[in-house]
Design an enzyme around this catalytic site. Structure first.
Site, PDB file in Angstrom:
ATOM      1  N   PHE A 131      -8.958 -19.889  24.529  1.00 60.47           N
ATOM      2  CA  PHE A 131      -7.822 -19.637  23.631  1.00 60.47           C
ATOM      3  C   PHE A 131      -8.247 -19.325  22.209  1.00 60.47           C
ATOM      4  CE2 PHE A 131      -8.555 -24.123  22.602  1.00 60.47           C
ATOM      5  CZ  PHE A 131      -8.365 -24.117  21.231  1.00 60.47           C
ATOM      6  N   LYS A 155      -8.972 -12.388  32.849  1.00 67.64           N
ATOM      7  CA  LYS A 155      -7.987 -13.469  32.889  1.00 67.64           C
ATOM      8  C   LYS A 155      -8.076 -14.229  31.572  1.00 67.64           C
ATOM      9  CE  LYS A 155      -7.952 -17.665  33.764  1.00 67.64           C
ATOM     10  NZ  LYS A 155      -7.045 -18.102  32.675  1.00 67.64           N
ATOM     11  N   SER A 208     -14.936 -24.344  27.769  1.00 67.12           N
ATOM     12  CA  SER A 208     -15.519 -25.662  27.546  1.00 67.12           C
ATOM     13  C   SER A 208     -16.650 -25.937  28.546  1.00 67.12           C
ATOM     14  CB  SER A 208     -14.428 -26.724  27.682  1.00 67.12           C
ATOM     15  OG  SER A 208     -13.855 -26.613  28.973  1.00 67.12           O
ATOM     16  N   CYS A 262     -16.475 -22.340  18.575  1.00 63.56           N
ATOM     17  CA  CYS A 262     -17.678 -22.879  19.212  1.00 63.56           C
ATOM     18  C   CYS A 262     -18.818 -22.931  18.205  1.00 63.56           C
ATOM     19  CB  CYS A 262     -18.069 -22.060  20.423  1.00 63.56           C
ATOM     20  SG  CYS A 262     -18.662 -20.442  19.987  1.00 63.56           S
ATOM     21  N   GLU A 359     -17.721 -32.910  21.433  1.00 64.61           N
ATOM     22  CA  GLU A 359     -17.003 -31.763  20.857  1.00 64.61           C
ATOM     23  C   GLU A 359     -15.540 -32.169  20.656  1.00 64.61           C
ATOM     24  OE1 GLU A 359     -16.176 -28.145  23.246  1.00 64.61           O
ATOM     25  OE2 GLU A 359     -16.780 -27.034  21.474  1.00 64.61           O
TER      26      GLU A 359
END
Ligand code: NAD
Length: 460
Positions: A131, A155, A208, A262, A359
């Site tokens: 996202f 996708k 992730s 990230c 994270e």
């Protein structure tokens, strides 16, 4: 079934997209597979020419794309514009495919025998994206896969699917041949159906770490080529002579995109006596940040992507406070009505605590204090992640020691966000990547092609 998308700053409904059923996935992959023989036979120069057209059209739609990114993701419009720019650069990189796909040749590898290698496309490639970069990360994949002669099924994240629809619409406006670029929407089931599909040759994933690991294992089990980029915990090392130059860079790194990058620096390691000046400078700087909707030009930090993300990040803050961590900025009191969190800083954080090791993916920065550069490097290298790390210093010697010893894929020297541009590879090491080849740059050309070698002897 459909996915409804909400503006995380206001809760306003932005639109919806249809969710693919297993039959839809079959149909779309069949379309991409049917388009493959024709597209892969188009000369690479012509495929590159289509990418020139696409880059040009994306340029004209730059602002429309940036607004879409900002509204569905929440990031500031300035960040969204920069994201779209990075995406267009990947298309520009793909325009060089005639050169990038070249192989090697050697005459007389034996008497009268020549050898030449060339790169061929793979078939139908799939991209599963997160996202946090709804335009850029699909554009890390689409142009390079297509220019190399593959067809593609994207996708996008179910949280930010609307920008992908614009990318597809612009492709249609550029008269992409039917079936070479396809978009399907949905969550885990759609991803899994794509990975398992017998007509899919390769899977590119960004998201992730737990999902990256699962995607890679699933794809390998089905004998698919796979690159799966995962999560991160990025350490920013601040030497005593680097404090002044580090403040703005650390604020931009930790709180840009509300910490949902990230490459976000989420632990600042203060070396020697850097700690007090660093903490004071960061607290003063975050006090200036204006929270608001990303599309508002005056906003410095938007919301996180959803109420659920806000609650998850707030949970980390609560647990750290309950464990006695020293909160020096933020932590509460964010504007209501949207998924907002204040920029939050904890000082003197225990290096083995959850705050310093997991994270968090939100606007939370931990300051850890250590005595020496060697301690700082050892702390960063103990992480299970290895995406990016930076040092702030005026010492070439310290920078060199750091760059040689730090175990990450992307290394910054006086840079808060160590992001390589499209012609270099993007990716980390350890649990920040599953698979061998990184995103964009020559790695992506290698990923989306297979090498063939022709060895020939002709009678004289
Ligand atoms: P996510 O892993 O939740 O989702 C990513 C994608 O995977 C989405 O399209 C999602 O629908 C799909 N998905 C979810 N579960 C799946 C499953 N079990 N099998 C197959 N597909 C599944 O990630 P996110 O929350 O959208 O994105 C944030 C994460 O992405 C962070 O961890 C961040 O560090 C990471 N990220 C990494 C990079 C990088 O370059 N390494 C870049 C951007 C984001």
């Amino acid at each position: 079934m459909k996915l409804t998308v909400h503006d995380p700053a206001t809760g306003e409904c932005l639109g919806d997209v249809p969710t693919a059923t297993p039959t839809d996935v079959d149909r779309v992959v069949a379309v991409a597979a049917a388009a493959y023989p024709g597209w892969s036979a188009v000369p690479v120069v012509e495929r590159a020419r289509l990418m020139f057209r696409y880059a040009d059209a994306l340029e004209r739609a730059h602002e429309e794309l940036a607004i879409s990114v900002s509204r569905e993701n929440g990031k500031t419009i300035a960040d969204a514009r920069a994201e779209v720019r990075r995406g267009i650069e990947a298309v520009e990189f793909a325009c060089g495919m005639p050169t990038l796909m070249m192989g090697d040749a050697l005459a007389d590898i034996a008497r009268g025998v020549d050898c030449a290698s060339f790169r061929a496309p793979l078939g139908v490639c799939v991209g599963i994206t997160p996202f946090n970069f709804p335009a850029m990360i699909p554009l890390w994949m689409i142009p390079i896969a297509l220019a190399a002669g593959n067809t593609f099924v994207l996708k996008p994240s179910p949280q930010t699917p609307l920008t992908a629809e614009i990318l597809a619409r612009i492709a249609r406006e550029c008269r992409f041949p039917a079936g070479i670029l396809n978009v399907v929407h949905g969550g885990i089931e759609v991803s899994e159906a794509l990975i398992d599909h017998p007509q899919v040759a390769a899977v590119s994933f960004v998201g992730s770490t737990p999902v990256a690991r699962a995607v890679q294992q699933r794809a390998v089990a089905a004998h698919k080529r796979v690159q799966a980029l995962g999560g991160a915990k990025n350490f920013l090392i601040v030497m005593p002579d680097g404090v002044d130059a580090s403040i703005d860079a650390i604020v931009a790194s930790a709180f840009g995109g509300a910490g949902q990058r990230c490459l976000a620096g989420s632990v600042a390691i203060a070396v020697g006596d850097a700690g007090d000046r660093l903490a004071a400078g960061l607290v003063a700087a975050v006090a200036q940040l204006r929270l608001g909707p990303g599309v508002d030009e005056a906003t410095d930090m938007g919301p996180v992507v959803s109420a659920a993300a806000r609650a998850r990040v707030a949970g980390y803050v609560e647990r750290a406070r309950a464990a006695g961590a020293s909160l020096i900025a933020g932590g509460d009191d964010a504007p209501t009505g949207g998924a907002f969190l204040r920029p939050t800083i904890f000082d003197r954080v225990d290096p083995v605590s959850e705050l310093a090791t997991e994270e968090i993916f939100g606007p939370v920065l931990a300051i850890v204090r250590v005595a020496t550069l060697e301690d700082a490097i050892a702390l960063a290298n103990a992480s299970r992640y290895g995406n990016a790390s930076s040092i702030f210093t005026r010492s070439g010697g310290a920078a060199r020691t750091f760059a040689r010893a730090i175990d990450v894929g992307m290394i910054g020297v006086n840079i808060g966000v160590a992001a390589p541009m499209a012609f270099f590879p993007f990716g980390g090491v350890k649990e920040s990547i599953f698979g061998d080849l990184r995103a964009h740059g020559r790695d992506a050309v290698a990923f989306y092609t297979q090498q063939r070698v022709v060895i020939s002897r002709w009678p004289s």
